[in-house]
Design a protein around this motif. Sequence first.
Motif, PDB file in Angstrom:
ATOM      1  N   THR A   1       4.473   3.223  -6.280  1.00 22.97           N
ATOM      2  CA  THR A   1       4.127   1.830  -6.010  1.00 22.97           C
ATOM      3  C   THR A   1       2.923   1.528  -6.877  1.00 22.97           C
ATOM      4  O   THR A   1       2.163   2.430  -7.207  1.00 22.97           O
TER       5      THR A   1
ATOM      6  N   SER B   1       9.220  -5.941   4.845  1.00 21.02           N
ATOM      7  CA  SER B   1       9.089  -5.750   3.386  1.00 21.02           C
ATOM      8  C   SER B   1       8.640  -7.012   2.662  1.00 21.02           C
ATOM      9  O   SER B   1       8.210  -6.945   1.522  1.00 21.02           O
ATOM     10  N   ALA B   2       8.795  -8.150   3.304  1.00 12.03           N
ATOM     11  CA  ALA B   2       8.389  -9.435   2.723  1.00 12.03           C
ATOM     12  C   ALA B   2       8.273 -10.403   3.900  1.00 12.03           C
ATOM     13  O   ALA B   2       8.823 -10.134   4.974  1.00 12.03           O
ATOM     14  N   PRO B   3       7.566 -11.529   3.713  1.00  8.39           N
ATOM     15  CA  PRO B   3       7.403 -12.438   4.846  1.00  8.39           C
ATOM     16  C   PRO B   3       8.717 -13.087   5.298  1.00  8.39           C
ATOM     17  O   PRO B   3       9.496 -13.544   4.468  1.00  8.39           O
TER      18      PRO B   3
ATOM     19  N   GLU C   1       9.649  -9.064  13.615  1.00 10.28           N
ATOM     20  CA  GLU C   1       9.056  -8.839  12.287  1.00 10.28           C
ATOM     21  C   GLU C   1       7.941  -7.820  12.371  1.00 10.28           C
ATOM     22  O   GLU C   1       7.134  -7.824  13.295  1.00 10.28           O
ATOM     23  N   ARG C   2       7.921  -6.952  11.347  1.00  5.22           N
ATOM     24  CA  ARG C   2       6.872  -5.930  11.271  1.00  5.22           C
ATOM     25  C   ARG C   2       6.354  -5.839   9.850  1.00  5.22           C
ATOM     26  O   ARG C   2       6.938  -6.422   8.917  1.00  5.22           O
TER      27      ARG C   2
ATOM     28  N   GLY D   1       4.587  -3.241   6.775  1.00 11.06           N
ATOM     29  CA  GLY D   1       4.329  -1.870   6.338  1.00 11.06           C
ATOM     30  C   GLY D   1       4.113  -1.828   4.844  1.00 11.06           C
ATOM     31  O   GLY D   1       4.102  -2.853   4.162  1.00 11.06           O
ATOM     32  N   MET D   2       3.910  -0.631   4.356  1.00 11.80           N
ATOM     33  CA  MET D   2       3.679  -0.404   2.925  1.00 11.80           C
ATOM     34  C   MET D   2       4.110   1.011   2.578  1.00 11.80           C
ATOM     35  O   MET D   2       4.116   1.876   3.451  1.00 11.80           O
ATOM     36  N   THR D   3       4.354   1.247   1.318  1.00 12.34           N
ATOM     37  CA  THR D   3       4.682   2.601   0.882  1.00 12.34           C
ATOM     38  C   THR D   3       3.571   3.583   1.284  1.00 12.34           C
ATOM     39  O   THR D   3       3.858   4.675   1.776  1.00 12.34           O
TER      40      THR D   3
ATOM     41  N   VAL E   1       2.988 -10.853  11.996  1.00 11.03           N
ATOM     42  CA  VAL E   1       3.581  -9.509  11.948  1.00 11.03           C
ATOM     43  C   VAL E   1       3.249  -8.724  13.213  1.00 11.03           C
ATOM     44  O   VAL E   1       3.688  -7.592  13.369  1.00 11.03           O
TER      45      VAL E   1
ATOM     46  N   ASP F   1      -3.590  -6.948   1.085  1.00 12.36           N
ATOM     47  CA  ASP F   1      -3.055  -8.126   1.779  1.00 12.36           C
ATOM     48  C   ASP F   1      -4.205  -8.819   2.502  1.00 12.36           C
ATOM     49  O   ASP F   1      -5.105  -8.161   3.018  1.00 12.36           O
TER      50      ASP F   1
ATOM     51  N   LEU G   1      -0.202 -12.545   7.831  1.00 15.62           N
ATOM     52  CA  LEU G   1      -0.536 -12.233   6.442  1.00 15.62           C
ATOM     53  C   LEU G   1      -0.534 -13.563   5.705  1.00 15.62           C
ATOM     54  O   LEU G   1       0.490 -14.261   5.692  1.00 15.62           O
TER      55      LEU G   1
ATOM     56  N   LYS H   1      -3.483  -8.525  -4.435  1.00 13.21           N
ATOM     57  CA  LYS H   1      -2.850  -7.821  -5.544  1.00 13.21           C
ATOM     58  C   LYS H   1      -1.872  -8.760  -6.244  1.00 13.21           C
ATOM     59  O   LYS H   1      -1.261  -9.621  -5.620  1.00 13.21           O
TER      60      LYS H   1
ATOM     61  N   ILE I   1       7.102 -10.307  -4.516  1.00 13.73           N
ATOM     62  CA  ILE I   1       8.134  -9.622  -3.738  1.00 13.73           C
ATOM     63  C   ILE I   1       9.397 -10.477  -3.791  1.00 13.73           C
ATOM     64  O   ILE I   1       9.437 -11.595  -3.282  1.00 13.73           O
TER      65      ILE I   1
ATOM     66  N   ASN J   1       9.474  -4.967  -5.001  1.00 13.26           N
ATOM     67  CA  ASN J   1       8.202  -5.334  -5.614  1.00 13.26           C
ATOM     68  C   ASN J   1       8.336  -5.452  -7.118  1.00 13.26           C
ATOM     69  O   ASN J   1       8.929  -4.585  -7.771  1.00 13.26           O
TER      70      ASN J   1
HETATM   71  P1  AMP Z   1       5.485  -1.748  -0.994  1.00 11.15           P
HETATM   72  O1  AMP Z   1       4.603  -1.563  -2.153  1.00 11.15           O
HETATM   73  O2  AMP Z   1       6.906  -1.851  -1.314  1.00 11.15           O
HETATM   74  O3  AMP Z   1       5.177  -0.749   0.013  1.00 11.15           O
HETATM   75  O4  AMP Z   1       5.167  -3.188  -0.417  1.00 11.15           O
HETATM   76  C1  AMP Z   1       4.232  -3.381   0.586  1.00 11.15           C
HETATM   77  C2  AMP Z   1       3.876  -4.833   0.661  1.00 11.15           C
HETATM   78  O5  AMP Z   1       4.957  -5.584   1.185  1.00 11.15           O
HETATM   79  C3  AMP Z   1       2.747  -5.084   1.621  1.00 11.15           C
HETATM   80  O6  AMP Z   1       1.482  -4.788   1.078  1.00 11.15           O
HETATM   81  C4  AMP Z   1       2.931  -6.550   1.925  1.00 11.15           C
HETATM   82  O7  AMP Z   1       2.354  -7.342   0.900  1.00 11.15           O
HETATM   83  C5  AMP Z   1       4.444  -6.698   1.882  1.00 11.15           C
HETATM   84  N1  AMP Z   1       5.031  -6.763   3.222  1.00 11.15           N
HETATM   85  C6  AMP Z   1       5.641  -5.807   3.933  1.00 11.15           C
HETATM   86  N2  AMP Z   1       6.058  -6.282   5.123  1.00 11.15           N
HETATM   87  C7  AMP Z   1       5.700  -7.587   5.168  1.00 11.15           C
HETATM   88  C8  AMP Z   1       5.849  -8.652   6.117  1.00 11.15           C
HETATM   89  N3  AMP Z   1       6.489  -8.476   7.263  1.00 11.15           N
HETATM   90  N4  AMP Z   1       5.330  -9.852   5.798  1.00 11.15           N
HETATM   91  C9  AMP Z   1       4.692 -10.052   4.639  1.00 11.15           C
HETATM   92  N5  AMP Z   1       4.540  -9.113   3.698  1.00 11.15           N
HETATM   93  C10 AMP Z   1       5.036  -7.895   3.956  1.00 11.15           C
END
Ligand code: AMP
Length: 503
Positions: free
Chosen positions: A183, A297-299, A318-319, A321-323, A342, A392, A404, A409, A413, A418
Amino acid sequence: MTVADHDRSGPAWAVHLPAGTNPDGVDLAPAANLTARMAEHWRREPGRVVLADVGGRSLTGAELDERTAAAAGRFAGQGLVAGDRVLVSCDASVDVAIAHLAALRMGLVVLPANTAYRADELAHLVGDADPVLAVVDDRERAGWLQQAKAGLAVLGPDLAVPDHAVPALDATTLTSPGLIGYTSGTTGRPKGAVLSHGNLLASAEAVRLAWRWTAEDRLWLCLPLFHMHGLGVGLHGTLVAGASALISPKFELDAVLDMAEAGRATMFFGVPTMYTRLAASPRVDALARLRLLVSGSAPLPAELHHALERASGAKVLERYGMTETIMLVSNPYDGERRPGTVGLPLPGVEVRLDPSSDEVLVKGPNVFAGYLGRPEANAEAFTEDGFFHTGDVGRYDEAGYLQLVARMKELIISGGYNVYPREVEDALRGHPAVIDAAVVGVPDPEWGEAVTAFCETDGSVSGETLVAFVGDRLARYKRPKRVHVVDTLPRNALGKVVKSDLR
Ligand code: AMP
Ligand code: MLC
């Protein structure tokens, strides 16, 4: 107000735990490592189906135990030992799940790689993490990997090599690395977030508890197994819960609705783009038959949440997370699910907002310890007291739920994938007719954000040519959906492109 609820008596633990659970009794690391936890279920209920695919193949716990042990033997037969790295780039299937679990069981470190990656993107991973073997389901990608590292051993997901003595299984510790997720973090080329067995287990346990995931559940798993959503939440969560998953290599609208109508699964996890497509179907009401629908993964736009609820009665959970952290914050299973938020920190997760920037800072057993071989990036990624900078920007609503509101950054998305503008800009600048390029995410009803490029050129090239040019060099989902050829890019006094003007 802060909802920094590592404090077990705080509202976040209370909202996420099943009624009557004593928070002090919750152990987010209830086994020696991730796969030891899974194997407990396989031994306890050997006859229960745990993995199946849309082609009708299924495996019981006993069969998965045996198949992953045999696959570990095959890795060992290729000379691999605990600590070695294996790159895995395959469409989702029962075979690739077996290969992944076998690797973890014998202490190998898995580098999941998007199947859309092209030669350069794969070469970067290989150069950075130096895998000793790759599991790949496509000849072209296998060739690119071998170009990147001469002599790299490549197997298909069925690991068609001779059987060999099975090495020690489920013997690693919680601090042993299990996965390296690539990532870009806040800037630059992708970095490898090293996740330990303890990180992976803690996150899977937290969502198991929070989402009331039991052995009776069956997840319709049509997310890719090379990102955290499908892998760390979908596959690991299923097996840590002793539940089952039906694996499909692709999101197909009708297949999801048929499955829901027929009651073939109890849970569905998706990215907002999938929910947008589901909401547009006249058969969307079938979703109400599922026990739980999760989005991440996105809003997930609040209007989409409401539209799904109006059309089907289902309230998507809705939840966030991140890598680097796996799952962080979630709307509650039993309590109120608030659209546009979230939710509250998951068990074990501490969340704090930076007082000057409102950046979301996080800490917990699920949070990685650092990027592979990046001391400077690691020094910047954490606060002095060990909180990780998510990049975020958040705020709490009146009920204390996290919203959020922005990203620090430079990340786009698109459909849950990403895309880093820098990478696309560099690819565009590689075209001889391009003088300069700027890439932004533009709000889009299907993809959430659409990759959009603005290029200053010498006048000899069209937008379509540039789209194709990028498509040959980067994963196709990174290709701009639109390229605008402009005379000049808007710049500030320092000569820097003003991206807010472009948006
Ligand atoms: P990644 O690098 O694929 O792990 O992407 C993580 C990023 O996805 C987070 O830092 C957020 O910006 C975004 N993300 C994940 N879940 C959500 C959500 N439910 N709402 C908004 N953004 C999210
Ligand atoms: C596919 N395409 C995309 C795209 N996906 N374009 C932009 N953004 C995307 N996400 C393009 C392809 O390049 C192709 O273009 C065309 O769309 C059709 O390809 P497809 O493969 O048939 O698309 P489809 O199956 O419809 O894919 C859409 C999707 C997929 C939403 C199902 O993108 C998807 O599975 N997204 C999930 C990503 C995910 O798992 N994210 C989790 C990250 S983990 P062309 O022109 O070549 O034909 C994470 C942490 C967390 O973020 O919190 O979870």
